[in-house]
Structure formats: C-alpha cells, structure tokens
Design an enzyme around this catalytic site. Structure first.
Site, short mmCIF file in Angstrom:
data_model
loop_
_atom_site.label_atom_id
_atom_site.label_comp_id
_atom_site.label_asym_id
_atom_site.label_seq_id
_atom_site.Cartn_x
_atom_site.Cartn_y
_atom_site.Cartn_z
N CYS A 141 3.24 2.37 -5.61
CA CYS A 141 2.26 2.48 -4.48
C CYS A 141 1.30 3.76 -4.98
O CYS A 141 0.41 3.86 -4.13
CB CYS A 141 2.91 2.82 -3.32
SG CYS A 141 3.52 1.28 -2.70
N ASP A 177 -2.55 -2.04 9.93
CA ASP A 177 -1.41 -2.27 10.22
C ASP A 177 -0.50 -2.80 8.92
O ASP A 177 -1.37 -3.12 7.77
CB ASP A 177 -0.98 -3.28 11.50
CG ASP A 177 0.18 -2.81 12.33
OD1 ASP A 177 1.13 -2.24 11.76
OD2 ASP A 177 0.17 -2.85 13.66
N SER A 192 0.44 -16.89 -11.49
CA SER A 192 0.40 -16.02 -12.59
C SER A 192 -0.74 -16.15 -13.43
O SER A 192 -1.53 -17.22 -13.54
CB SER A 192 1.65 -16.23 -13.58
OG SER A 192 1.53 -17.51 -14.18
#
Length: 341
Positions: free
Chosen positions: A14, A46, A136
C-alpha cells in the site's frame, strides 16, 4: 550487453497508493450517481461499495492490487489477497467470490506467478470464498490483487463515517509494517520484526470482523495506505474529532530503531503533508508520529464502538493472537480532527 535482470521486490504494497491529496483532487470532480440502492459509493471515501439488491440482501464490491513488498512470491500472494479481502470485512460483510488481477513481465519465470496465485487462492479459500477467474496483462513489473464480491444485510453495513461521540476506538493489528518492509529491502530488518510484520499482513480481518459484529459497533475501516491517521481522519469527517492515546498504540517494537535510522517511506511523508492541518501532537516522540503516518499493507480494522462493549470485545480480539488495543475515543468536533497525546 545482456538485458537488465528483473527485480521482484522494489517496494510496493500500500506504499504504492496515490497520495490522499492527489486522489481526492480527482475524485471530487467525478459526477455522483443518484440511485437509492447505492448505499455506499466512492463519495464517502469508504472501503468498498455497497449496493442493495433486496430489503435483506446487498452486495459489497471492492478491488485492490499492488507491487510486491516482500521477496517471497507465495507470501506476497497471501498478503495481496488478504489486503483485498479486508475491505469486505471492514464493511461487516462476508466474502463470496474473487477474481485475480495480474500484471506480470513476459520475461519472468512463470513459476513465480504460480506461487503468487497459490498464495492468493489459499487466502480466498480461508475467507470462505470462491476464486472464480481473473484477468492478466503483460507489464514491466509484477502486480497482483483481487476483485472481491461479498454480501451483507443492508441494515448492518459498517460505514467508516458513522461513529458516535463517546465511542472508543479499537485497533486490531499492530502498526509499522511499512517501516519494517522498508528496512527489510535495505537488509536492516531483523527476522523477528519481519516475521511479525508478515504474520500481521497475512492474517485475514475476517476473524476480527466477526468479533466486532457481535457488539455495538458504529463505524469501521481498515488501516492501509493512508496510515492510521489518514484513515482515522476519514472516519471523523467534519462531524467529530478523535483523541488518540499515544501509550496505547500497538506497533512492531523494532520500528523505533528503524525510524531512528531513517528507514522511512515517501508515502508516509505524503500522508503527513496531507494531514498537517488536521492533526496535532502533544509531547509525542517523532518515532510514534512516523508510525501513525506509516502506510499499512493489509492493516487491521479501526473500530468505533460503544464504550460499554469495548472490554469484552477487546478480550476476544486479543485471543486472535496479534497486538491490539483501545487506542482512543471519539469526541465532539474541536479545532483539530485528531489530537494525539
């Protein structure tokens, strides 16, 4: 001269997210959708979207993917999957299906991709979901994640901004995994610190979510790329403020050493810059400031709960085996969104 070797782990998780300032600048320009069945959309910042199908059934939708933050492809697959699945649990939902999202270099060994997908599929199975397919593409770097669909009762959604003044704040996993992974890329992280970080990142938030559903939980989010303080500010919005107890924050102990050695992330500094007018620190050491700004990968749930239920809930959460604690309280709105003291 030959081709340059492809490096698997360059720094991801992240920490690779766009900064909160840049993201909000783009999203605020998008048109809103007027549909009474869209219970939670992107305008609420959210964790996932919630769409009502019937009076008793809503679907929860999310997706998440990123580059590797660890060297082991199998462990990376587990972490990326746990991180994507977490958004369903942050809303209070249950996982049903997942789809793989894969970016992979054509010249890289396909066995590496197989190990990534194996790690991811095992986490989907642990979540009680079905891996139903995916998509992919070729890319210069590896990226992996999931698109996930879950279910929930429309009246039992944990929105991130439905806190109440007087609620206590519970954090279900330790902070600092971004700092530890940064130190690990430089060869400076201890095996003990890295083991705790990996154990935290691969742990599904399913079990913590199932615990807090049994109590009077008013708001919930998971702590990821915007760090503890970024996600807490989103929870408070413009209606409330929060007081954070500096001595109650669970974090990986080795972070103190790594911050002092300046194993910091650019993403943490983006978080700090974005929140500089919303957060005030009172006698808080620099190490803890960095921990609170540190972007988390597959971080814990941050729960706003009725104080009468917090003790019993925390006992159950501690039994899950990761450091957790009551870390603050929700207050009426004051000059700052968050005060850490």
């Amino acid at each position: 001269m030959g081709e340059e070797p492809i490096v698997f782990c360059k720094g991801g998780g992240c920490t690779a997210k766009l900064g909160p300032g840049a993201l909000s600048h783009v999203l605020e320009k998008l048109p809103r959708f007027d549909d009474p069945n869209l219970l939670v959309g992107f305008d609420a910042s959210d964790d996932a979207a919630v769409y009502r199908l019937t009076d008793e059934l809503a679907i929860v939708q999310t997706l998440d993917f990123f580059p590797p933050m660890v060297e082991d492809p199998y462990v990376f697959g587990q972490i990326a999957a746990a991180n994507a699945l977490s958004d369903i649990y942050a809303m209070g939902g249950d996982v049903r299906t997942a789809l793989n999202i894969v970016c992979f270099p054509e010249a890289m060994d396909l066995n590496i991709l197989g190990r990534i997908l194996k790690g991811g599929s095992e986490k989907v199975r642990e979540a009680g979901g079905i891996l139903a397919g995916g998509h992919s593409i070729m890319d210069t770097d590896v990226k992996y994640g999931l698109s996930v669909t879950g279910v929930i009762h429309p009246d039992r959604v944990f929105a991130n901004n439905s806190c109440r003044a007087g609620d206590v704040l519970i954090l279900t996993k330790p902070l600092g995994v971004g700092i530890v992974c940064t130190a690990a890329r430089m060869g400076a992280a201890s095996a003990e610190a890295m083991d705790l970080a990996v154990r935290s990142m691969t742990a599904l938030n399913r079990y913590a979510s199932e615990v807090v559903r049994r109590y009077r939980t008013h708001g919930c989010t998971d702590v990821t790329g915007f760090g503890f303080l970024g996600h807490l500010c989103e929870m408070m919005g413009e209606k409330f403020s929060a007081t954070v107890y500096r001595d109650r924050i669970p974090y990986i102990p080795a972070c103190e050493e790594y911050v002092e050695d300046f194993y910091l992330t650019a993403a943490a500094q983006r978080n700090r810059n974005h929140l500089q007018n919303k957060v005030v620190f009172e006698h808080v050491p620099f190490v803890l400031e960095e921990v609170l700004f540190d972007p988390q990968t597959s971080g814990g749930l941050l729960v706003s709960m009725d104080p009468a239920d917090a003790g019993a809930a925390l006992d159950e959460l501690k039994a899950l085996g990761l450091p957790c604690d009551v870390v603050g309280e929700v207050t009426e709105r004051c000059d700052y969104t968050v005060i850490v003291k």
